[in-house]
Motif scaffolding. Structure first.
Motif, mmCIF file in Angstrom:
data_model
loop_
_atom_site.group_PDB
_atom_site.id
_atom_site.type_symbol
_atom_site.label_atom_id
_atom_site.label_comp_id
_atom_site.label_asym_id
_atom_site.label_seq_id
_atom_site.Cartn_x
_atom_site.Cartn_y
_atom_site.Cartn_z
ATOM 1 N N PRO A 248 -7.391 6.992 -3.258
ATOM 2 C CA PRO A 248 -7.380 5.587 -2.848
ATOM 3 C C PRO A 248 -8.695 5.173 -2.194
ATOM 4 C CG PRO A 248 -6.345 6.903 -1.168
ATOM 5 C CD PRO A 248 -6.788 7.875 -2.248
ATOM 6 N N ALA A 249 -8.866 3.872 -2.023
ATOM 7 C CA ALA A 249 -10.021 3.339 -1.298
ATOM 8 C C ALA A 249 -9.688 3.383 0.196
ATOM 9 C CB ALA A 249 -10.333 1.923 -1.751
ATOM 10 N N VAL A 250 -9.921 4.524 0.813
ATOM 11 C CA VAL A 250 -9.472 4.758 2.185
ATOM 12 C C VAL A 250 -10.055 3.721 3.143
ATOM 13 C CG1 VAL A 250 -9.515 6.367 4.121
ATOM 14 C CG2 VAL A 250 -9.137 7.224 1.794
ATOM 15 N N GLN A 251 -11.357 3.477 3.037
ATOM 16 C CA GLN A 251 -11.979 2.546 3.983
ATOM 17 C C GLN A 251 -11.476 1.112 3.793
ATOM 18 O OE1 GLN A 251 -13.569 5.022 2.455
ATOM 19 N NE2 GLN A 251 -14.264 6.249 4.195
ATOM 20 N N VAL A 252 -11.139 0.739 2.571
ATOM 21 C CA VAL A 252 -10.573 -0.592 2.336
ATOM 22 C C VAL A 252 -9.171 -0.679 2.945
ATOM 23 C CG1 VAL A 252 -10.008 -2.332 0.595
ATOM 24 C CG2 VAL A 252 -11.979 -0.850 0.261
ATOM 25 N N CYS A 253 -8.475 0.443 2.985
ATOM 26 C CA CYS A 253 -7.187 0.487 3.691
ATOM 27 C C CYS A 253 -7.385 0.251 5.185
ATOM 28 C CB CYS A 253 -6.507 1.833 3.462
ATOM 29 S SG CYS A 253 -5.903 2.119 1.786
ATOM 30 N N TYR A 254 -8.442 0.835 5.757
ATOM 31 C CA TYR A 254 -8.762 0.557 7.164
ATOM 32 C C TYR A 254 -8.951 -0.953 7.383
ATOM 33 C CZ TYR A 254 -10.011 5.520 8.095
ATOM 34 O OH TYR A 254 -10.001 6.875 8.275
ATOM 35 N N ALA A 255 -9.696 -1.569 6.475
ATOM 36 C CA ALA A 255 -9.985 -3.000 6.607
ATOM 37 C C ALA A 255 -8.714 -3.826 6.510
ATOM 38 C CB ALA A 255 -10.989 -3.431 5.549
ATOM 39 N N LEU A 256 -7.802 -3.461 5.601
ATOM 40 C CA LEU A 256 -6.536 -4.189 5.497
ATOM 41 C C LEU A 256 -5.704 -4.005 6.756
ATOM 42 C CD1 LEU A 256 -4.464 -5.889 3.982
ATOM 43 C CD2 LEU A 256 -3.668 -3.790 2.849
ATOM 44 N N ASP A 257 -5.730 -2.809 7.300
ATOM 45 C CA ASP A 257 -5.013 -2.554 8.548
ATOM 46 C C ASP A 257 -5.497 -3.506 9.644
ATOM 47 O OD1 ASP A 257 -3.268 -0.953 10.271
ATOM 48 O OD2 ASP A 257 -5.113 -0.133 11.113
ATOM 49 N N GLU A 258 -6.804 -3.654 9.768
ATOM 50 C CA GLU A 258 -7.375 -4.565 10.760
ATOM 51 C C GLU A 258 -7.018 -6.018 10.446
ATOM 52 O OE1 GLU A 258 -9.199 -6.054 14.010
ATOM 53 O OE2 GLU A 258 -8.970 -3.909 13.585
ATOM 54 N N ALA A 259 -7.106 -6.387 9.186
ATOM 55 C CA ALA A 259 -6.805 -7.771 8.793
ATOM 56 C C ALA A 259 -5.354 -8.131 9.096
ATOM 57 C CB ALA A 259 -7.103 -7.961 7.310
ATOM 58 N N LEU A 260 -4.446 -7.206 8.861
ATOM 59 C CA LEU A 260 -3.032 -7.478 9.141
ATOM 60 C C LEU A 260 -2.773 -7.574 10.644
ATOM 61 C CD1 LEU A 260 -1.425 -5.188 6.427
ATOM 62 C CD2 LEU A 260 -1.357 -7.687 6.491
ATOM 63 N N GLU A 261 -3.493 -6.772 11.426
ATOM 64 C CA GLU A 261 -3.369 -6.904 12.879
ATOM 65 C C GLU A 261 -3.843 -8.285 13.332
ATOM 66 O OE1 GLU A 261 -5.189 -3.826 15.155
ATOM 67 O OE2 GLU A 261 -4.126 -2.199 14.120
ATOM 68 N N GLU A 262 -4.944 -8.755 12.785
ATOM 69 C CA GLU A 262 -5.452 -10.086 13.120
ATOM 70 C C GLU A 262 -4.470 -11.170 12.663
ATOM 71 O OE1 GLU A 262 -9.353 -10.541 11.485
ATOM 72 O OE2 GLU A 262 -10.285 -9.200 12.951
ATOM 73 N N TYR A 263 -3.907 -10.994 11.499
ATOM 74 C CA TYR A 263 -2.948 -11.955 10.934
ATOM 75 C C TYR A 263 -1.746 -12.113 11.859
ATOM 76 C CZ TYR A 263 0.180 -13.865 7.253
ATOM 77 O OH TYR A 263 1.054 -14.631 6.499
ATOM 78 N N GLU A 264 -1.187 -11.007 12.284
ATOM 79 C CA GLU A 264 0.002 -11.063 13.132
ATOM 80 C C GLU A 264 -0.348 -11.533 14.544
ATOM 81 O OE1 GLU A 264 2.008 -7.285 12.825
ATOM 82 O OE2 GLU A 264 2.784 -7.756 10.826
#
Length: 371
Positions: A248-264
């Motif tokens: 998988p694109a591990v670092q892009v998963c990190y970015a999504l994790d951060e984006a979802l935290e910001e979203y919530e």
């Protein structure tokens, strides 16, 4: 972001500094328990963010939104069955092309009329009902939630009510609508929904996902494997164990994790959709002041993409280049719209004052492009 180009194209969208910095969390092998924890967290967070946490299970894919579209289509139709595709834009057409490229019979339903009418009119749910009666081999119905081609919204809730009367599974391409358009996805009875980390969720491109209802999950196990890389059943089996079938694109998963935290943290779905409505109102007031004509009529417009008629005497390349000199990147129309229309998309992280300044930048660019 004042010194950065503001991307007003329909993806990739601008991202926050924190999302970009998440790429620097470090290297991580996807076979380690730390990645299994991240994967499990994301698989829970994505459906929760868009109101599907109690009804849908997610499958993460490394690939653009089109990868999710292809995985959904080829994993939704059983052997010797067909798919019904709502085709009223480039992305509806792409769903049909995906089916046919994989040997799946694709029936199509489009709005009546010729020319622009086929791309500017939401589908009538009764047309879907009629097609289902006429073609008993239909095993799945696929529709685009928000047609990025034009910025038009299809009536996915009403279509879902029609599909729910049958055994067909309901596939929704919500890649540019998920998390930012007004429709509550918990209401639409979707069985396999396609989404992307970028666009309305403000992550980075390169990661997409499917969200499947119980009916959708049951269908995955009944469908022959038509692809090695995009077989949704393989991903589901692996990810339920905290594993992935391919790197998988591990670092892009990190970015999504951060984006979802910001979203919530910002208020979730209600706050994000409110922001997008406000953005649309702001920029469209500037378009009205400049006499720019919007292609899609008001009742059917989404909140993120506006397709505009090019001003008289202005070509798209000249307008694009002038606006880029002011710090904005716009996007051409697609297909038959490419010579007369252009698109301005308010997706992603965009400072409010840069949207306030857009009208003046447009006005100056139009004048310069005519000279």
């Amino acid at each position: 972001m004042d010194e950065e180009l503001i991307l007003l194209n329909p993806g990739p969208a601008c991202t926050s500094r924190a999302v970009k910095n998440a790429l620097l969390r470090g290297d991580l092998c996807h076979r380690e328990p730390e990645f299994a924890e991240l994967l499990t967290s994301l698989r829970d967070a994505v459906p929760r963010a868009v109101g599907l946490g109690n009804t849908h299970e997610s499958i993460l894919l490394t690939g653009s939104g089109t990868a999710a579209m292809e995985a959904a289509v080829i994993s939704a139709v059983r052997r010797d069955k067909a798919i019904l595709v709502v085709n009223n834009g480039v992305y509806g057409d792409r769903l049909a092309k995906i089916a046919r490229a994989n040997g799946i019979t694709a029936h199509e339903v489009s709005p009546s009329g010729d020319g622009l009418a086929r791309w500017t009119t939401p589908i009538d749910p009764d047309a879907v009902r009629t097609a289902l009666r006429e073609h008993p081999d239909i095993d799945a119905v696929a529709v685009v939630h928000h047609e990025t081609t034009t910025g038009m919204i299809n009536p996915i809730k009403a279509i879902g009510e029609v599909v729910a009367e049958t055994d067909a599974v309901y596939v929704i391409d919500s890649i540019s609508g998920m998390g930012n358009e007004d429709q509550d996805l918990a209401e639409v009875q979707g069985d396999i929904l396609c989404g992307s980390a970028n666009k309305g969720l403000h992550g980075l491109p390169g990661l997409s996902f499917l969200m499947c209802s119980d009916k959708g999950i049951a269908r995955l196990s009944e469908v022959p494997a038509r692809s090695l890389y995009l077989n949704a059943a393989s991903y589901l089996s692996a990810q339920r164990k905290g594993e992935v079938p391919f790197t998988p694109a591990v670092q892009v998963c990190y970015a999504l994790d951060e984006a979802l935290e910001e979203y919530e943290a910002a208020g979730g779905f209600a706050a994000r959709t409110h922001l997008y409505r406000e953005r649309a109102e702001l920029v469209r007031s500037s378009f009205a002041r400049l006499g720019l004509r919007i292609l899609i009529e008001q009742p059917h417009r989404g909140n993120s993409v506006t397709t505009l008629h090019l001003p008289d005497g202005v070509s798209y390349p000249s307008l694009h280049d002038e606006l880029k000199s002011h710090g904005y990147v716009i996007y051409a129309g697609q297909g038959g719209l490419s010579t007369e229309y252009f698109r301005i998309c308010t997706l992603g992280e965009i400072p409010w004052h840069r949207l306030e300044q857009l009208g003046d930048a447009l006005e100056q660019s139009i004048k310069a492009a005519r000279s």
